[in-house]
Every structure is written in structure tokens, then in C-alpha cells.
Write a protein that holds these residues in place. Sequence first.
Motif, short mmCIF file in Angstrom:
data_model
loop_
_atom_site.label_atom_id
_atom_site.label_comp_id
_atom_site.label_asym_id
_atom_site.label_seq_id
_atom_site.Cartn_x
_atom_site.Cartn_y
_atom_site.Cartn_z
N VAL A 220 0.72 -1.35 0.00
CA VAL A 220 -0.11 -0.07 -0.04
C VAL A 220 0.87 1.42 -0.03
CG1 VAL A 220 -1.87 1.02 0.98
CG2 VAL A 220 -1.97 -1.09 1.20
N ARG A 221 0.62 1.95 -1.03
CA ARG A 221 1.55 3.15 -1.15
C ARG A 221 0.55 4.25 -1.36
NH1 ARG A 221 6.12 1.46 -5.49
NH2 ARG A 221 6.79 -0.41 -4.49
N VAL A 222 0.77 5.59 -0.54
CA VAL A 222 -0.17 6.83 -0.78
C VAL A 222 0.92 7.98 -1.45
CG1 VAL A 222 -1.51 8.50 0.34
CG2 VAL A 222 -1.91 6.00 0.69
N ARG A 251 4.37 9.07 1.19
CA ARG A 251 5.07 10.32 0.80
C ARG A 251 4.33 11.40 -0.17
NH1 ARG A 251 9.66 6.59 -2.39
NH2 ARG A 251 9.84 5.13 -0.93
N LEU A 252 4.82 12.61 0.18
CA LEU A 252 4.50 13.98 -0.19
C LEU A 252 5.34 14.63 -1.21
CD1 LEU A 252 2.62 13.29 2.42
CD2 LEU A 252 1.97 15.78 2.34
N LEU A 253 4.86 15.06 -2.36
CA LEU A 253 5.88 15.69 -3.13
C LEU A 253 6.10 17.12 -2.74
CD1 LEU A 253 4.55 13.91 -6.41
CD2 LEU A 253 7.07 13.83 -5.73
N ALA A 254 7.20 17.56 -2.04
CA ALA A 254 7.34 18.69 -1.63
C ALA A 254 9.08 19.17 -1.82
CB ALA A 254 7.15 18.66 -0.13
N THR A 309 3.15 2.72 -13.65
CA THR A 309 4.38 3.23 -14.20
C THR A 309 4.29 4.44 -13.96
OG1 THR A 309 4.16 1.27 -15.91
CG2 THR A 309 5.69 3.53 -16.23
N ILE A 310 3.26 5.26 -14.18
CA ILE A 310 3.29 6.82 -13.88
C ILE A 310 3.41 6.97 -12.17
CG2 ILE A 310 1.76 8.63 -13.87
CD1 ILE A 310 0.38 7.61 -16.28
N ASP A 314 6.73 8.74 -10.19
CA ASP A 314 6.66 10.01 -9.31
C ASP A 314 6.90 9.60 -7.95
OD1 ASP A 314 5.60 11.71 -11.31
OD2 ASP A 314 3.41 11.21 -11.06
N TRP A 315 6.67 8.59 -7.54
CA TRP A 315 7.12 7.90 -6.24
C TRP A 315 8.44 7.83 -5.90
CZ3 TRP A 315 4.45 6.45 -1.89
CH2 TRP A 315 4.82 5.48 -1.10
#
Length: 547
Positions: A220-222, A251-254, A309-310, A314-315
Motif C-alpha cells: 500500500v502506497r499513498v 510520501r508527499l511531493l515537496a 508506471t506513472i 513520481d514515487w
Amino acid sequence: MLARIAAGCLALALLTGAFVPSAATTATAADSIEPTNATLVAAYPNPVARGDPGEFVAVQFAAATNTSGWTLTDGKTATRLPNRTFEGTVAFSMEPEYARTDTDYPVEPLSGRLLLADDGDRLTLRAGGETVSTARYRNAPESEIRDFDANEWRPIGATDHEPTRTDGGSATAFVLPDAPDRTVGTVRNATDRIHLAGYTFTSARLADVLVDRANDGVDVRVLLDGAPVGGVSERQARQLDRLVDGGVDVRLLAGPNRRYQHHHPKYVVVDDRALVSTENFKPAGTGGMSSRGWSVVLDDRAAADALATIHESDWTWRAATPWHEYRSGRDFVDADPALVGFEPRHEPERIDVESTTVLVAPDNAAAELVSIVDAADERVLVQQVRIDSRENDLLRATLRAADRGARVRIHLGDSWYVEGDNAELAGWLNRRAEAEGWDLEARVDDADGYEKIHTKGVIADDTAVVGSLNWVRSAQSDNREVIVALEGDEAAAYYATVFTSDWRGRTKRPVPAGLFAASAVAISGALLVVRRMRFVGEAEVITDWQW
């Protein structure tokens, strides 16, 4: 002192192109001047790190070219290229060990001195005293590469995903707020993987299911946006704490290495299926307590793999920050929960999809959606929170469809922060349609059965488009967005039925020519308040239309 004078003379010679190495300096210099073989294709003037380590300039060599005696200058500083033969695209840098982390091109060292200015430079590539290629840039954004061929800036690490077209298959079409249990129910059945990509996340019900699946060994990944408009709420922080404590990887893209302004998609890969929505993972969105939104669950392994894949790209990007690291030392904002419930009017429906195309912004979604609308001859139905400009490429494609004789209906949101602009645009569209003799009508929403429009939906002939792409420039060019184009009569019919119901609403009427001016006056007081409000987000731009 003599050494300094000599160095200064050498730099001056490099700048003017007057210095040509002798045969004693480099035996092959006379054979290396092939001006038509090399082109400046990119520059990276403004890396994130202090002092700009890792600046580079990329050169494309059309054929094997010896660069002995070649120089690169910005008019103030100059450097020599290596005495070697190159072919293909090569990045040249004063600090290649840093540059290699920011480009996939092979990186070669430069000798001399080259400092790329953040506010702009004119670059000149010379072979001996002859100019081979020139390029110019202005106002370099941090952590972005100037693509001289495309004449645009692109973020470091920008992806280049191609559209993925599948053979379709079975799917479940549903809308919100009518089906508040569908998202949770879809995720609850996962046995292998749950890869969720969203803008925000405050759903306690969905958090419970994700923790339960993680406890059963599901991967599970968020992945969420680290700088949503208004900031991360306390409610979201509590839910993310629960997820991490329950074994979910969040994870948050920051931070400065974000390659896109906002991470704004709304999809979940669930084993070999994929859920794609217009709605955020919150009570007001997927929880069915506020907004009109469109969603679909695809029983389509190829579509699920394309989205996975997308998600992976990003992950694994350097800006994807683990929650515990992101959380440290941060304050979070209050947010009012959505507490309204609505009676279901449109039940989920099993449909057959002839073909599904997975599209992603900023890589390809906007251009592909323009092509979809440009192919429509019979109808184009648009339901959007807002369209930001009369010059919007998607709106222009829609007007072209009207000019071809297609029936066009444009249904816009009535939330307080968009109502004035939407009324003005609807008025202009209706006047234009009347003048051109088009079968086009635009309306501002009069919600019935939901609180407000949050849809980003399009129906073009027998293709329905569902996903996160708002019809605003920033969404199309600056954000990570995901949409799916569903080809087939059944998908188009389902969403068209919902669209028609919403279009009728309670008391909807077209906005006549001239009425938008009265509307603007009526809400002018509210707009004055809005202008005094300061939205917290990237460049203070509202990129999503619901909190």
C-alpha cells in the motif's frame, strides 16, 4: 603576476574567438571544424543548490565531431570543450559530478570558466573563430532546463510518458455524491497492490481500509501533493499519521526539487484494476458529501499497469518525501469537514469499454484531449469547475466543433470563487453562438442533488473523458494530472445521462447576452472580499476548487 596576465589574455582570446590552437596544441584541430554538425539544444542555468553547482549546456552533434579547439561562451566568461570526438547529445559542465544527477545525457567536463546567469544569457558555440551555434534564454526558473528547440522551460526530471491505449473491457461507471461507498469498496478487495495518487487525503473510512490491507501484506502506497492550496490540514495530518502507524508507506511531493507545480491526479491502482476519478480522497469528494464528480473503475490490466508506471516514476522522484520527514517541525491548518448527505439519483453501472487511453499531464493530456474534441462531429458536452480564458486551447477546440455543426453544451460551476468569471464567459459564449449560428449553449450551474460541480468531464461523440484535468493553463502545463478517455457507446451514454440531469438542474436557463454584466454587479461585493484573501499555494494560484 605574469601568470595572471597570461590567463587574462587567454580568456579574452577565447571570448573573441581570436585564439585558435596551433598544431602543437592539438594535432587534430584543423579537422574538427564542422559547423553544421553541432547545435546548442539545452541549458540548465539555475540549479537548486546554493552557488548553482551542476550548471550545464547540452550540444547535439549530428555526426561524429572532433571538438578540439572549440569554445563555449556567454559573452562574459568562456570555456574550452574537451579535445575529443562526440556524437549524439552531450551535456558539458564545469562541475560534471553535480550535473550528472540532473540529466540523462552523458556529461563531459569543461575547462576554463563558464557562469550561466539566472536572469539570462546569450550562448555561442565556436569552432576556432567560426560560430557554430547560438542560443539565448531569459529569467531561468529554479531547477528547470531551457529546451531551445521547443522554446520552453521544463522541470528537471520531467517525464515523457506516451499515451497508453488499451483494448478496453468491462468497467464500472459511477458518479458522486451518488455512490459514496464505491471507492472504499473497490480498494477493500485488494490482495496484491494499492498505489494511490492524490492531491489531498482526509477520508477516515478509506484510511481504515488501507491500514487493513497493509496488515494483510498488500503493498500500500499513498502519494500526495506537499503544497496544496491552503496548506495541509490537521485532519489530513491525523489520517496520514494513522496510515503510517498502520504500515502504509506515505510520501508527499515537496521541496525545491518538485518537478511539477502540483501533484493533482486522483487514481488508485488496485491489483489489476484501476480507479480514476475527478474527486479528492476526502468526505466531500469520494465520500459523497458534497461535490458532483465522475469516476470509473477499469477491469483493465494494461490501464492499471500504465498508471502503476506513472505512479512509480513520481514515487521514486527525489521530491517524494516520506511523511515522517515531511511532518517534522510543520504546523497544519484547520479545515471545515463536509457534513451534507445527498439522496442517490444515478446508480453505478457496469459498462463495456471498447478502448481506454490513459493520458497524463503535462506530458500529453492537453494535446490529446484537443485531438479528441477536434474529432467530434455530433456533440461535445463539457462539465467543468471553470475555464480560465477565452483563448484556452480546449475551449478553442470546443468552438471549432461547434463551427463544424456539433451540438455543444458547456456547464460551469457556481462556487463563489468562480461564479463571476463563469457567468461572464457563459454570456460571451452564448453571444458568440448566436452571432455564428452555432448549436452551442453555456450555463452556470444551479446545483440539484449535489452541492457544487467538481467534475472535469468531457463527452465528445462516443468518447467520455474522466479525470483530474481542470480546463486551466496551470493544470495543462504545470501539474501532474491523469485522465482516461473511454471509447464506446455505453460509457458516453452513462455520463451523458448524468450531464443532462445536471444541466437541467432546478431552474437553469442559458445566460443571455448582457446578463453576465448584471451578475458581475450582483457579486461585486463578494469579489472584493476575494481579492483581499490570500490563498496559500504555489504562486498563490488556485489549482483545485474544493477544500
